[in-house]
Design a protein around this motif. Structure first.
Motif, PDB file in Angstrom:
ATOM      1  N   ARG A 190     -33.336  27.116 -21.419  1.00 20.49           N
ATOM      2  CA  ARG A 190     -34.576  26.511 -20.915  1.00 20.49           C
ATOM      3  C   ARG A 190     -35.802  27.177 -21.545  1.00 20.49           C
ATOM      4  NH1 ARG A 190     -31.791  26.194 -15.647  1.00 20.49           N
ATOM      5  NH2 ARG A 190     -32.706  28.218 -15.120  1.00 20.49           N
ATOM      6  N   ALA A 191     -35.753  28.503 -21.746  1.00 25.48           N
ATOM      7  CA  ALA A 191     -36.876  29.207 -22.369  1.00 25.48           C
ATOM      8  C   ALA A 191     -37.084  28.710 -23.799  1.00 25.48           C
ATOM      9  CB  ALA A 191     -36.630  30.713 -22.348  1.00 25.48           C
ATOM     10  N   ALA A 192     -35.989  28.484 -24.516  1.00 27.65           N
ATOM     11  CA  ALA A 192     -36.086  27.985 -25.890  1.00 27.65           C
ATOM     12  C   ALA A 192     -36.694  26.581 -25.912  1.00 27.65           C
ATOM     13  CB  ALA A 192     -34.708  27.977 -26.544  1.00 27.65           C
ATOM     14  N   SER A 193     -36.270  25.737 -24.973  1.00 28.36           N
ATOM     15  CA  SER A 193     -36.822  24.380 -24.893  1.00 28.36           C
ATOM     16  C   SER A 193     -38.309  24.412 -24.549  1.00 28.36           C
ATOM     17  CB  SER A 193     -36.060  23.560 -23.842  1.00 28.36           C
ATOM     18  OG  SER A 193     -34.721  23.372 -24.219  1.00 28.36           O
ATOM     19  N   ALA A 194     -38.691  25.313 -23.639  1.00 31.84           N
ATOM     20  CA  ALA A 194     -40.096  25.433 -23.251  1.00 31.84           C
ATOM     21  C   ALA A 194     -40.940  25.895 -24.438  1.00 31.84           C
ATOM     22  CB  ALA A 194     -40.237  26.404 -22.093  1.00 31.84           C
ATOM     23  N   ALA A 195     -40.416  26.852 -25.221  1.00 28.67           N
ATOM     24  CA  ALA A 195     -41.142  27.348 -26.388  1.00 28.67           C
ATOM     25  C   ALA A 195     -41.348  26.239 -27.416  1.00 28.67           C
ATOM     26  CB  ALA A 195     -40.392  28.528 -27.005  1.00 28.67           C
ATOM     27  N   MET A 196     -40.307  25.415 -27.609  1.00 26.58           N
ATOM     28  CA  MET A 196     -40.421  24.298 -28.548  1.00 26.58           C
ATOM     29  C   MET A 196     -41.456  23.287 -28.063  1.00 26.58           C
ATOM     30  SD  MET A 196     -36.432  23.641 -29.631  1.00 26.58           S
ATOM     31  CE  MET A 196     -36.896  22.178 -30.560  1.00 26.58           C
ATOM     32  N   ALA A 197     -41.487  23.050 -26.764  1.00 25.45           N
ATOM     33  CA  ALA A 197     -42.459  22.107 -26.201  1.00 25.45           C
ATOM     34  C   ALA A 197     -43.878  22.612 -26.397  1.00 25.45           C
ATOM     35  CB  ALA A 197     -42.168  21.885 -24.727  1.00 25.45           C
ATOM     36  N   VAL A 198     -44.089  23.927 -26.213  1.00 25.35           N
ATOM     37  CA  VAL A 198     -45.409  24.505 -26.411  1.00 25.35           C
ATOM     38  C   VAL A 198     -45.840  24.369 -27.870  1.00 25.35           C
ATOM     39  CG1 VAL A 198     -46.726  26.668 -26.419  1.00 25.35           C
ATOM     40  CG2 VAL A 198     -45.247  26.102 -24.481  1.00 25.35           C
ATOM     41  N   ARG A 203     -49.025  21.707 -32.118  1.00 25.64           N
ATOM     42  CA  ARG A 203     -49.057  20.925 -33.352  1.00 25.64           C
ATOM     43  C   ARG A 203     -49.855  19.639 -33.160  1.00 25.64           C
ATOM     44  NH1 ARG A 203     -46.541  16.823 -36.024  1.00 25.64           N
ATOM     45  NH2 ARG A 203     -45.375  16.216 -34.157  1.00 25.64           N
ATOM     46  N   MET A 204     -49.610  18.957 -32.037  1.00 21.93           N
ATOM     47  CA  MET A 204     -50.334  17.731 -31.761  1.00 21.93           C
ATOM     48  C   MET A 204     -51.827  18.010 -31.557  1.00 21.93           C
ATOM     49  SD  MET A 204     -48.145  15.360 -32.032  1.00 21.93           S
ATOM     50  CE  MET A 204     -49.124  14.006 -31.365  1.00 21.93           C
ATOM     51  N   TRP A 205     -52.128  19.150 -30.964  1.00 18.82           N
ATOM     52  CA  TRP A 205     -53.536  19.530 -30.753  1.00 18.82           C
ATOM     53  C   TRP A 205     -54.232  19.693 -32.099  1.00 18.82           C
ATOM     54  CZ3 TRP A 205     -56.787  20.423 -26.592  1.00 18.82           C
ATOM     55  CH2 TRP A 205     -57.971  21.118 -26.877  1.00 18.82           C
ATOM     56  N   ASP A 213     -64.834  18.718 -23.427  1.00 19.51           N
ATOM     57  CA  ASP A 213     -65.363  17.677 -22.544  1.00 19.51           C
ATOM     58  C   ASP A 213     -64.556  16.393 -22.656  1.00 19.51           C
ATOM     59  OD1 ASP A 213     -67.272  19.397 -21.674  1.00 19.51           O
ATOM     60  OD2 ASP A 213     -68.858  18.645 -23.001  1.00 19.51           O
ATOM     61  N   GLU A 214     -64.169  16.044 -23.881  1.00 21.39           N
ATOM     62  CA  GLU A 214     -63.405  14.811 -24.085  1.00 21.39           C
ATOM     63  C   GLU A 214     -62.022  14.937 -23.468  1.00 21.39           C
ATOM     64  OE1 GLU A 214     -61.885  11.843 -27.682  1.00 21.39           O
ATOM     65  OE2 GLU A 214     -63.072  13.632 -28.146  1.00 21.39           O
ATOM     66  N   LEU A 215     -61.404  16.109 -23.632  1.00 20.20           N
ATOM     67  CA  LEU A 215     -60.087  16.324 -23.041  1.00 20.20           C
ATOM     68  C   LEU A 215     -60.164  16.219 -21.521  1.00 20.20           C
ATOM     69  CD1 LEU A 215     -57.120  17.122 -23.331  1.00 20.20           C
ATOM     70  CD2 LEU A 215     -57.816  19.521 -23.253  1.00 20.20           C
ATOM     71  N   THR A 216     -61.201  16.797 -20.923  1.00 16.86           N
ATOM     72  CA  THR A 216     -61.354  16.727 -19.482  1.00 16.86           C
ATOM     73  C   THR A 216     -61.521  15.281 -19.026  1.00 16.86           C
ATOM     74  OG1 THR A 216     -62.395  18.902 -19.447  1.00 16.86           O
ATOM     75  CG2 THR A 216     -62.737  17.506 -17.513  1.00 16.86           C
TER      76      THR A 216
END
Length: 219
Positions: A190-198, A203-205, A213-216
């Motif tokens: 689960r830790a490995a999956s969480a790290a990949m998700a982060v 990357r998408m960011w 402000d736009e993100l909010t």
């Protein structure tokens, strides 16, 4: 553990016939007295052809993953055991739950480890259901295992970035203990999956930067 919409996959047509037949056969046996019944134990056995089809449908429903720990799975598990249900106080209810043996709503996909850990255990916080109780009426037992097809797991379990799962309710606590959801292998996975998700979020960011402000506003 994630929520699974049981309506997404229909059960095999032959399962209903099998369920009705076992209800009749097992019902006749359980009407007998204790002595006679001991000489005529129910034959809990699903035909191999039907077993294969049920496993295939459950695979589609649960995405080939264990309903409890989400590892790859192939075992057919009965959420409520076919007989001799074990409670938290180690009491055994020998006649529970023969009438759910062929009930599609009681069939889940599980890995070998979770099937072994669960065995005949079914902890409850209320009175055992009367024979031939089905559907949501079974909720009156106040089951202490998170049911991914009924409950919203996130209301009972909280998963951290470190891979550990912590209970949010007593039901969540009993579920974690019974299935050993914090064993080192699962925590590491689960830790490995969480790290990949982060990393994917970062990357998408970077690909689509937006102002605070736009993100909010979007949120």
């Amino acid at each position: 553990m994630i929520f699974i919409d049981r309506q997404a996959v229909r059960p095999p047509l032959q399962l209903r016939e099998f369920h009705e037949r076992t209800l009749k056969e097992f019902g006749e046996i359980y009407k007998l007295g204790d002595v006679s019944r001991s000489q005529r134990r129910p034959d809990f056995q699903m035909p191999s052809s039907l077993t294969g089809e049920v496993r295939e449908r459950l695979g589609l429903l649960f995405h080939r993953n264990c309903a409890y720990c989400e590892r790859a799975a192939r075992n057919i598990d009965r959420f409520r055991p076919k007989w001799r249900a074990s409670r938290l106080d180690r009491r055994i209810d020998p006649e529970h739950y023969w009438w759910l043996y062929g009930d599609w709503r009681n069939l889940y996909l599980a890995c070998h480890d979770c099937t072994s850990r669960k065995a005949n255990a079914f902890p409850i916080d209320g009175p055992p259901a009367a024979p031939l109780t089905f559907g949501r009426d079974l909720d009156n037992e106040l089951p202490l295992l998170v049911d991914p097809c009924v409950d919203r797991p996130e209301e009972h379990l909280s998963f951290g970035l470190n891979g550990e799962v912590v209970p949010r309710t007593r039901k969540g606590e009993v579920t974690i203990q019974l299935f050993e959801l914090n064993n080192p292998y699962l925590v590491k996975a689960r830790a490995a999956s969480a790290a990949m998700a982060v990393l994917e979020c970062e990357r998408m960011w970077n690909l689509n930067p937006v102002s605070r402000d736009e993100l909010t506003f979007r949120l």
